[in-house]
Design an enzyme around this catalytic site. Sequence first.
Site, PDB file in Angstrom:
ATOM      1  N   TYR A  59     -14.203  63.155  32.654  1.00  0.00           N
ATOM      2  CA  TYR A  59     -12.139  62.525  32.124  1.00  0.00           C
ATOM      3  C   TYR A  59     -11.995  63.117  30.879  1.00  0.00           C
ATOM      4  CZ  TYR A  59     -13.589  58.670  36.159  1.00  0.00           C
ATOM      5  OH  TYR A  59     -14.298  58.466  37.050  1.00  0.00           O
ATOM      6  N   SER A  60     -10.511  63.880  31.022  1.00  0.00           N
ATOM      7  CA  SER A  60     -10.177  64.603  29.790  1.00  0.00           C
ATOM      8  C   SER A  60     -10.667  65.333  28.898  1.00  0.00           C
ATOM      9  CB  SER A  60      -9.294  63.049  29.211  1.00  0.00           C
ATOM     10  OG  SER A  60      -8.507  62.535  29.398  1.00  0.00           O
TER      11      SER A  60
END
Length: 323
Positions: A59-60
């Site tokens: 995530y990111s």
Amino acid sequence: MEYVNLGRTGLKISKLGMGCMTFGSPTWAPWVLDEERSRPILEKAVDLGINFFDLADMYSLGASEEVVGRVLKNVPRHKLVYGSKLYNPMSGDVNDRGLSRKHIFDSIDGTLKRLNTDYLDLYSLHRFDYETPLEETLDALNDVVRQGKVRYLGASSMHAWQFMKAIGMQRANGWAQFVCMQNHYNLIYREEEREMLPLCMSEGIGITPWSPLARGRLAARPEPDSTRSQTDKTASALYDRTKETDDAVVAAVRNVAERHGRPAAQIAYAYVARRPGITAPIVGISKLHQFDDAIASLEVKLTAEDIAEMEAPYEPKRVAGHV
């Protein structure tokens, strides 16, 4: 807030898990919130009694873990249940991905550093790795548990036979076992009812489904001009092909919601949260007002007639979410 045991473990988690893919860096995806915009949502989650935060290193590309770690750094660690996942590429390097022993050891250290914690409560396989021997993966996971870096192990979307094969190997070798399955499950994707959900209930595995609102489709409040609706390719891949039949399910949810005098999102959340075997759905929150439906859903009592009406339009689908 309700608290429930995660499967047959003694670990107590909130009846709603906080999905953290929304937090991190907008450069990863335009709908992701930066730290300043993430802070009030994460702090509100804690205020509401949510203690389970679901993350993943992808995530990111790590920024989500960093943001959550910084925002919640002053919350006593024993009050937080941090879960993260690994498998997906973190860079262009051939070894910076998958479930090899090398990548597992590198990944857990990276996650702990980004979250600024000494241990992870739940460490899960994000997907099944067809290129790494399963024994190698499970042996390495056992080691990170024995080292004290991880308390419990879990897995995410995969075939039931793969999950049971892994559990069998863990039992045969005396390795730390999976206690949680995070799978794709909602009113317009119920294929998990065929094998995975019965397997988990039989074996005492906690179930924490992702996408309980089907990326907002079951909220029956379409926002066609939102940044996420225009750019979320995963949502399109999961649901666009079956839109015609899914719309019939959404209509049924809307009918039930009208009878209860509640928003459709509360009904869709309540359906997942109260299905047999479900521990806690993972909710995605990008605006503070969205907490209202998530929290209120725990008070909804659906009748057998409500459930039958919403399930009736469903048609079998191809497996979606495993890859």
